[in-house]
Write a protein that holds these residues in place. Sequence first.
Motif, PDB file in Angstrom:
ATOM      1  N   TYR A  25       0.845  -1.187   0.000  1.00 17.96           N
ATOM      2  CA  TYR A  25       0.000   0.000   0.000  1.00 17.96           C
ATOM      3  C   TYR A  25       0.880   1.236   0.000  1.00 17.96           C
ATOM      4  CZ  TYR A  25       0.747   0.864   5.031  1.00 17.96           C
ATOM      5  OH  TYR A  25       1.300   1.132   6.265  1.00 17.96           O
ATOM      6  N   SER A  26       0.262   2.336  -0.352  1.00 17.69           N
ATOM      7  CA  SER A  26       0.992   3.605  -0.318  1.00 17.69           C
ATOM      8  C   SER A  26       0.220   4.597   0.528  1.00 17.69           C
ATOM      9  CB  SER A  26       1.198   4.168  -1.725  1.00 17.69           C
ATOM     10  OG  SER A  26      -0.030   4.570  -2.279  1.00 17.69           O
ATOM     11  N   ILE A  27       0.971   5.464   1.152  1.00 16.07           N
ATOM     12  CA  ILE A  27       0.409   6.656   1.772  1.00 16.07           C
ATOM     13  C   ILE A  27       0.952   7.797   0.927  1.00 16.07           C
ATOM     14  CG2 ILE A  27       0.369   8.156   3.794  1.00 16.07           C
ATOM     15  CD1 ILE A  27       0.660   5.683   5.538  1.00 16.07           C
ATOM     16  N   THR A  28       0.048   8.492   0.278  1.00 17.90           N
ATOM     17  CA  THR A  28       0.437   9.530  -0.674  1.00 17.90           C
ATOM     18  C   THR A  28       0.078  10.901  -0.147  1.00 17.90           C
ATOM     19  OG1 THR A  28       0.024   7.970  -2.467  1.00 17.90           O
ATOM     20  CG2 THR A  28       0.181  10.293  -3.071  1.00 17.90           C
ATOM     21  N   ASN A  29       1.005  11.834  -0.314  1.00 23.46           N
ATOM     22  CA  ASN A  29       0.790  13.227   0.054  1.00 23.46           C
ATOM     23  C   ASN A  29       0.112  13.901  -1.136  1.00 23.46           C
ATOM     24  OD1 ASN A  29       1.089  16.028   0.454  1.00 23.46           O
ATOM     25  ND2 ASN A  29       2.867  15.690   1.754  1.00 23.46           N
ATOM     26  N   ARG A  30      -1.108  14.362  -0.943  1.00 18.25           N
ATOM     27  CA  ARG A  30      -1.860  15.014  -2.027  1.00 18.25           C
ATOM     28  C   ARG A  30      -1.190  16.307  -2.493  1.00 18.25           C
ATOM     29  NH1 ARG A  30      -6.484  13.243   1.242  1.00 18.25           N
ATOM     30  NH2 ARG A  30      -7.798  11.932  -0.069  1.00 18.25           N
ATOM     31  N   VAL A  31      -0.515  16.974  -1.593  1.00 19.96           N
ATOM     32  CA  VAL A  31       0.092  18.270  -1.915  1.00 19.96           C
ATOM     33  C   VAL A  31       1.351  18.089  -2.753  1.00 19.96           C
ATOM     34  CG1 VAL A  31       1.098  20.380  -0.939  1.00 19.96           C
ATOM     35  CG2 VAL A  31      -0.862  19.293   0.184  1.00 19.96           C
ATOM     36  N   THR A  32       2.250  17.214  -2.310  1.00 19.04           N
ATOM     37  CA  THR A  32       3.525  17.033  -3.007  1.00 19.04           C
ATOM     38  C   THR A  32       3.507  15.891  -4.020  1.00 19.04           C
ATOM     39  OG1 THR A  32       4.389  15.487  -1.351  1.00 19.04           O
ATOM     40  CG2 THR A  32       4.783  17.842  -0.970  1.00 19.04           C
ATOM     41  N   GLY A  33       2.542  14.997  -3.899  1.00 18.60           N
ATOM     42  CA  GLY A  33       2.464  13.848  -4.793  1.00 18.60           C
ATOM     43  C   GLY A  33       3.401  12.716  -4.409  1.00 18.60           C
ATOM     44  N   GLU A  34       4.129  12.867  -3.325  1.00 22.07           N
ATOM     45  CA  GLU A  34       5.089  11.841  -2.917  1.00 22.07           C
ATOM     46  C   GLU A  34       4.372  10.628  -2.341  1.00 22.07           C
ATOM     47  OE1 GLU A  34       9.112  11.336  -0.254  1.00 22.07           O
ATOM     48  OE2 GLU A  34       8.197  13.311  -0.440  1.00 22.07           O
ATOM     49  N   LYS A  35       4.776   9.438  -2.843  1.00 21.05           N
ATOM     50  CA  LYS A  35       4.210   8.177  -2.376  1.00 21.05           C
ATOM     51  C   LYS A  35       5.215   7.488  -1.461  1.00 21.05           C
ATOM     52  CE  LYS A  35       1.378   6.648  -6.282  1.00 21.05           C
ATOM     53  NZ  LYS A  35       0.105   6.346  -5.699  1.00 21.05           N
ATOM     54  N   HIS A  36       4.707   6.943  -0.386  1.00 20.41           N
ATOM     55  CA  HIS A  36       5.519   6.150   0.536  1.00 20.41           C
ATOM     56  C   HIS A  36       4.953   4.738   0.518  1.00 20.41           C
ATOM     57  CE1 HIS A  36       7.358   9.794   2.266  1.00 20.41           C
ATOM     58  NE2 HIS A  36       6.165  10.322   2.043  1.00 20.41           N
ATOM     59  N   LEU A  37       5.787   3.755   0.127  1.00 16.81           N
ATOM     60  CA  LEU A  37       5.321   2.377  -0.007  1.00 16.81           C
ATOM     61  C   LEU A  37       5.600   1.573   1.259  1.00 16.81           C
ATOM     62  CD1 LEU A  37       6.380   1.324  -3.608  1.00 16.81           C
ATOM     63  CD2 LEU A  37       4.203   2.217  -2.819  1.00 16.81           C
ATOM     64  N   PHE A  38       4.677   0.660   1.550  1.00 15.99           N
ATOM     65  CA  PHE A  38       4.796  -0.224   2.700  1.00 15.99           C
ATOM     66  C   PHE A  38       4.274  -1.592   2.296  1.00 15.99           C
ATOM     67  CE2 PHE A  38       4.058   4.094   4.097  1.00 15.99           C
ATOM     68  CZ  PHE A  38       5.108   4.300   4.971  1.00 15.99           C
ATOM     69  N   SER A  39       4.762  -2.637   2.970  1.00 21.39           N
ATOM     70  CA  SER A  39       4.339  -4.000   2.623  1.00 21.39           C
ATOM     71  C   SER A  39       4.107  -4.826   3.889  1.00 21.39           C
ATOM     72  CB  SER A  39       5.384  -4.672   1.739  1.00 21.39           C
ATOM     73  OG  SER A  39       6.647  -4.666   2.374  1.00 21.39           O
ATOM     74  N   SER A  51       3.630  19.236   8.756  1.00 20.96           N
ATOM     75  CA  SER A  51       3.535  20.416   7.895  1.00 20.96           C
ATOM     76  C   SER A  51       2.179  20.540   7.205  1.00 20.96           C
ATOM     77  CB  SER A  51       4.608  20.372   6.807  1.00 20.96           C
ATOM     78  OG  SER A  51       5.884  20.446   7.377  1.00 20.96           O
ATOM     79  N   TYR A  52       1.653  19.428   6.685  1.00 24.31           N
ATOM     80  CA  TYR A  52       0.457  19.476   5.851  1.00 24.31           C
ATOM     81  C   TYR A  52      -0.817  19.007   6.542  1.00 24.31           C
ATOM     82  CZ  TYR A  52       3.947  19.996   2.180  1.00 24.31           C
ATOM     83  OH  TYR A  52       4.989  20.430   1.409  1.00 24.31           O
ATOM     84  N   GLY A  53      -0.689  18.278   7.641  1.00 25.51           N
ATOM     85  CA  GLY A  53      -1.860  17.780   8.353  1.00 25.51           C
ATOM     86  C   GLY A  53      -2.390  16.479   7.767  1.00 25.51           C
ATOM     87  N   PRO A  54      -3.279  15.823   8.490  1.00 24.50           N
ATOM     88  CA  PRO A  54      -3.760  14.499   8.068  1.00 24.50           C
ATOM     89  C   PRO A  54      -4.597  14.510   6.789  1.00 24.50           C
ATOM     90  CG  PRO A  54      -4.990  15.269   9.966  1.00 24.50           C
ATOM     91  CD  PRO A  54      -3.867  16.237   9.754  1.00 24.50           C
ATOM     92  N   ASP A  55      -5.242  15.614   6.484  1.00 24.61           N
ATOM     93  CA  ASP A  55      -6.088  15.664   5.286  1.00 24.61           C
ATOM     94  C   ASP A  55      -5.287  15.668   3.990  1.00 24.61           C
ATOM     95  OD1 ASP A  55      -8.368  15.667   6.831  1.00 24.61           O
ATOM     96  OD2 ASP A  55      -8.449  17.859   6.933  1.00 24.61           O
ATOM     97  N   ALA A  56      -3.987  15.882   4.097  1.00 21.02           N
ATOM     98  CA  ALA A  56      -3.137  15.910   2.910  1.00 21.02           C
ATOM     99  C   ALA A  56      -2.718  14.509   2.473  1.00 21.02           C
ATOM    100  CB  ALA A  56      -1.898  16.758   3.174  1.00 21.02           C
ATOM    101  N   PHE A  57      -3.095  13.486   3.222  1.00 18.29           N
ATOM    102  CA  PHE A  57      -2.630  12.135   2.927  1.00 18.29           C
ATOM    103  C   PHE A  57      -3.792  11.196   2.649  1.00 18.29           C
ATOM    104  CE2 PHE A  57       0.580  14.200   5.391  1.00 18.29           C
ATOM    105  CZ  PHE A  57       1.756  13.828   4.773  1.00 18.29           C
ATOM    106  N   PHE A  58      -3.536  10.218   1.775  1.00 16.41           N
ATOM    107  CA  PHE A  58      -4.532   9.175   1.566  1.00 16.41           C
ATOM    108  C   PHE A  58      -3.859   7.821   1.464  1.00 16.41           C
ATOM    109  CE2 PHE A  58      -3.537  10.476  -2.760  1.00 16.41           C
ATOM    110  CZ  PHE A  58      -3.555   9.296  -3.488  1.00 16.41           C
ATOM    111  N   PHE A  59      -4.611   6.817   1.822  1.00 17.43           N
ATOM    112  CA  PHE A  59      -4.178   5.420   1.870  1.00 17.43           C
ATOM    113  C   PHE A  59      -4.694   4.719   0.628  1.00 17.43           C
ATOM    114  CE2 PHE A  59      -4.734   0.996   2.976  1.00 17.43           C
ATOM    115  CZ  PHE A  59      -3.706   0.697   3.864  1.00 17.43           C
ATOM    116  N   GLU A  60      -3.824   3.959  -0.040  1.00 21.17           N
ATOM    117  CA  GLU A  60      -4.243   3.253  -1.244  1.00 21.17           C
ATOM    118  C   GLU A  60      -3.587   1.868  -1.291  1.00 21.17           C
ATOM    119  OE1 GLU A  60      -4.205   3.939  -6.068  1.00 21.17           O
ATOM    120  OE2 GLU A  60      -2.779   5.039  -4.833  1.00 21.17           O
ATOM    121  N   VAL A  61      -4.390   0.838  -1.375  1.00 21.09           N
ATOM    122  CA  VAL A  61      -3.866  -0.512  -1.548  1.00 21.09           C
ATOM    123  C   VAL A  61      -3.494  -0.672  -3.016  1.00 21.09           C
ATOM    124  CG1 VAL A  61      -4.390  -2.978  -1.446  1.00 21.09           C
ATOM    125  CG2 VAL A  61      -5.248  -1.458   0.341  1.00 21.09           C
ATOM    126  N   LEU A  62      -2.234  -0.989  -3.269  1.00 21.01           N
ATOM    127  CA  LEU A  62      -1.765  -1.149  -4.643  1.00 21.01           C
ATOM    128  C   LEU A  62      -1.939  -2.584  -5.124  1.00 21.01           C
ATOM    129  CD1 LEU A  62       1.472   0.997  -4.359  1.00 21.01           C
ATOM    130  CD2 LEU A  62      -0.749   1.681  -5.289  1.00 21.01           C
TER     131      LEU A  62
END
Length: 113
Positions: free
Chosen positions: A23-37, A68-79
Amino acid sequence: MDKNDRRAICTAYKERKGLGGVYSITNRVTGEKHLFSPPNLQGAENRFEFMVQTNGCTVLSIQKEWASYGPDAFFFEVLESMEQGETQGAREFREDVKALEELWKEKLAAAAK
């Protein structure tokens, strides 16, 4: 609860199939994805929802962004998800899920080029 009920519940818990994946946690503002397994996707999603509700980030790699951006700037997505095989041990399953994460890193790196 009697002993037979307790035994049945314990047996069902031990025999449940794991559902892991990437899954990824993506920052909506910067577009940066952080992957986890994780070997337990549902637990990971529950932790993310708890982080959003409490505004408390427990993921070290995104704590500064979260502040910096708060929790609303991030979303969870199962890849991608994968179910643990019947004969597959916990360690082997974790290794397979980790290998799946590496494939996703390569796929995302290729798409970014």
